[in-house]
Design a protein around this motif. Structure first.
Motif, PDB file in Angstrom:
ATOM      1  N   UNK A  87     -46.624  19.984  36.280  1.00 18.32           N
ATOM      2  CA  UNK A  87     -46.034  18.648  36.223  1.00 18.32           C
ATOM      3  C   UNK A  87     -46.973  17.650  36.890  1.00 18.32           C
ATOM      4  N   UNK A  88     -47.203  16.513  36.237  1.00 20.50           N
ATOM      5  CA  UNK A  88     -48.059  15.467  36.801  1.00 20.50           C
ATOM      6  C   UNK A  88     -47.318  14.656  37.860  1.00 20.50           C
ATOM      7  N   UNK A  89     -45.993  14.603  37.748  1.00 25.67           N
ATOM      8  CA  UNK A  89     -45.162  13.915  38.734  1.00 25.67           C
ATOM      9  C   UNK A  89     -43.848  14.671  38.859  1.00 25.67           C
ATOM     10  N   UNK A  90     -43.109  14.417  39.934  1.00 27.28           N
ATOM     11  CA  UNK A  90     -41.810  15.068  40.098  1.00 27.28           C
ATOM     12  C   UNK A  90     -40.911  14.612  38.953  1.00 27.28           C
ATOM     13  N   UNK A  91     -40.358  15.561  38.222  1.00 27.09           N
ATOM     14  CA  UNK A  91     -39.532  15.206  37.076  1.00 27.09           C
ATOM     15  C   UNK A  91     -38.457  16.253  36.812  1.00 27.09           C
ATOM     16  N   UNK A  92     -37.368  15.817  36.217  1.00 33.73           N
ATOM     17  CA  UNK A  92     -36.257  16.684  35.838  1.00 33.73           C
ATOM     18  C   UNK A  92     -36.627  17.390  34.545  1.00 33.73           C
ATOM     19  N   UNK A  93     -36.340  18.696  34.462  1.00 34.18           N
ATOM     20  CA  UNK A  93     -36.612  19.454  33.238  1.00 34.18           C
ATOM     21  C   UNK A  93     -35.341  20.170  32.811  1.00 34.18           C
ATOM     22  N   UNK A  94     -35.154  20.283  31.520  1.00 36.36           N
ATOM     23  CA  UNK A  94     -34.007  20.967  30.934  1.00 36.36           C
ATOM     24  C   UNK A  94     -34.566  22.090  30.060  1.00 36.36           C
ATOM     25  N   UNK A  95     -34.149  23.323  30.325  1.00 34.95           N
ATOM     26  CA  UNK A  95     -34.620  24.492  29.576  1.00 34.95           C
ATOM     27  C   UNK A  95     -33.412  25.210  28.996  1.00 34.95           C
ATOM     28  N   UNK A  96     -33.449  25.495  27.711  1.00 34.73           N
ATOM     29  CA  UNK A  96     -32.382  26.284  27.104  1.00 34.73           C
ATOM     30  C   UNK A  96     -32.999  27.346  26.203  1.00 34.73           C
ATOM     31  N   UNK A  97     -32.282  28.448  26.061  1.00 37.58           N
ATOM     32  CA  UNK A  97     -32.719  29.561  25.214  1.00 37.58           C
ATOM     33  C   UNK A  97     -31.733  29.663  24.054  1.00 37.58           C
ATOM     34  N   UNK A  98     -32.272  29.607  22.827  1.00 34.94           N
ATOM     35  CA  UNK A  98     -31.428  29.681  21.633  1.00 34.94           C
ATOM     36  C   UNK A  98     -31.925  30.807  20.731  1.00 34.94           C
ATOM     37  N   UNK A  99     -31.012  31.313  19.885  1.00 38.00           N
ATOM     38  CA  UNK A  99     -31.407  32.342  18.926  1.00 38.00           C
ATOM     39  C   UNK A  99     -31.984  31.661  17.682  1.00 38.00           C
ATOM     40  N   UNK A 100     -32.333  32.450  16.667  1.00 37.84           N
ATOM     41  CA  UNK A 100     -32.978  31.896  15.468  1.00 37.84           C
ATOM     42  C   UNK A 100     -32.044  30.987  14.674  1.00 37.84           C
ATOM     43  N   UNK A 101     -30.742  31.068  14.933  1.00 37.53           N
ATOM     44  CA  UNK A 101     -29.778  30.204  14.259  1.00 37.53           C
ATOM     45  C   UNK A 101     -29.500  28.932  15.066  1.00 37.53           C
ATOM     46  N   UNK A 102     -30.153  28.796  16.226  1.00 36.80           N
ATOM     47  CA  UNK A 102     -29.967  27.615  17.053  1.00 36.80           C
ATOM     48  C   UNK A 102     -28.810  27.700  18.026  1.00 36.80           C
ATOM     49  N   UNK A 103     -28.172  28.877  18.107  1.00 38.52           N
ATOM     50  CA  UNK A 103     -27.032  29.071  19.006  1.00 38.52           C
ATOM     51  C   UNK A 103     -27.531  29.297  20.438  1.00 38.52           C
ATOM     52  N   UNK A 104     -26.943  28.586  21.393  1.00 38.16           N
ATOM     53  CA  UNK A 104     -27.296  28.741  22.796  1.00 38.16           C
ATOM     54  C   UNK A 104     -26.915  30.143  23.266  1.00 38.16           C
ATOM     55  N   UNK A 105     -27.874  30.896  23.824  1.00 39.18           N
ATOM     56  CA  UNK A 105     -27.605  32.273  24.239  1.00 39.18           C
ATOM     57  C   UNK A 105     -27.726  32.481  25.749  1.00 39.18           C
ATOM     58  N   UNK A 106     -28.401  31.578  26.454  1.00 38.23           N
ATOM     59  CA  UNK A 106     -28.478  31.648  27.917  1.00 38.23           C
ATOM     60  C   UNK A 106     -28.138  30.295  28.494  1.00 38.23           C
ATOM     61  N   UNK A 107     -27.479  30.308  29.638  1.00 41.41           N
ATOM     62  CA  UNK A 107     -27.097  29.074  30.308  1.00 41.41           C
ATOM     63  C   UNK A 107     -28.322  28.202  30.541  1.00 41.41           C
ATOM     64  N   UNK A 108     -28.218  26.928  30.179  1.00 40.95           N
ATOM     65  CA  UNK A 108     -29.365  26.032  30.375  1.00 40.95           C
ATOM     66  C   UNK A 108     -29.745  25.916  31.855  1.00 40.95           C
ATOM     67  N   UNK A 109     -31.019  25.703  32.077  1.00 43.15           N
ATOM     68  CA  UNK A 109     -31.550  25.506  33.427  1.00 43.15           C
ATOM     69  C   UNK A 109     -31.931  24.038  33.538  1.00 43.15           C
ATOM     70  N   UNK A 110     -31.446  23.386  34.575  1.00 47.16           N
ATOM     71  CA  UNK A 110     -31.851  22.016  34.855  1.00 47.16           C
ATOM     72  C   UNK A 110     -32.319  21.969  36.295  1.00 47.16           C
ATOM     73  N   UNK A 111     -33.542  21.533  36.492  1.00 45.53           N
ATOM     74  CA  UNK A 111     -34.068  21.436  37.847  1.00 45.53           C
ATOM     75  C   UNK A 111     -35.170  20.397  37.897  1.00 45.53           C
ATOM     76  N   UNK A 112     -35.467  19.963  39.098  1.00 53.64           N
ATOM     77  CA  UNK A 112     -36.550  19.010  39.298  1.00 53.64           C
ATOM     78  C   UNK A 112     -37.804  19.778  39.673  1.00 53.64           C
TER      79      UNK A 112
END
Length: 67
Positions: free
Chosen positions: A3-28
């Motif tokens: 990261x070039x600066x402190x920033x919030x990021x949102x990460x999600x894991x989806x299957x090939x159909x686009x269905x959310x399979x793991x709880x999203x991660x949000x952190x700075x």
């Protein structure tokens, strides 16, 4: 992930159909190199996608899980 600066990021894991399979991660992220641990123990073998979003940046990475 770097990261070039402190920033919030949102990460999600989806299957090939686009269905959310793991709880999203949000952190700075701190400036510089960052590591975000990810466990695939709860996923079945197969193809998934990691969706990264931060401000105007977004990226999708392929994840292959083999147990």
């Amino acid at each position: 992930m770097t990261a070039a600066s402190a920033e919030q990021i949102h990460i999600s894991i989806v299957d090939v159909q686009g269905k959310l399979v793991l709880t999203p991660i949000e952190k700075t992220l701190n400036v510089g190199k960052n590591a975000i641990p990810l466990s695939t123990n709860k996923l079945m073998s197969g193809i998934y996608f990691i969706q990264l979003k931060s401000g105007s940046y977004s990226n999708k990475l392929k994840l292959e899980v083999m147990h």
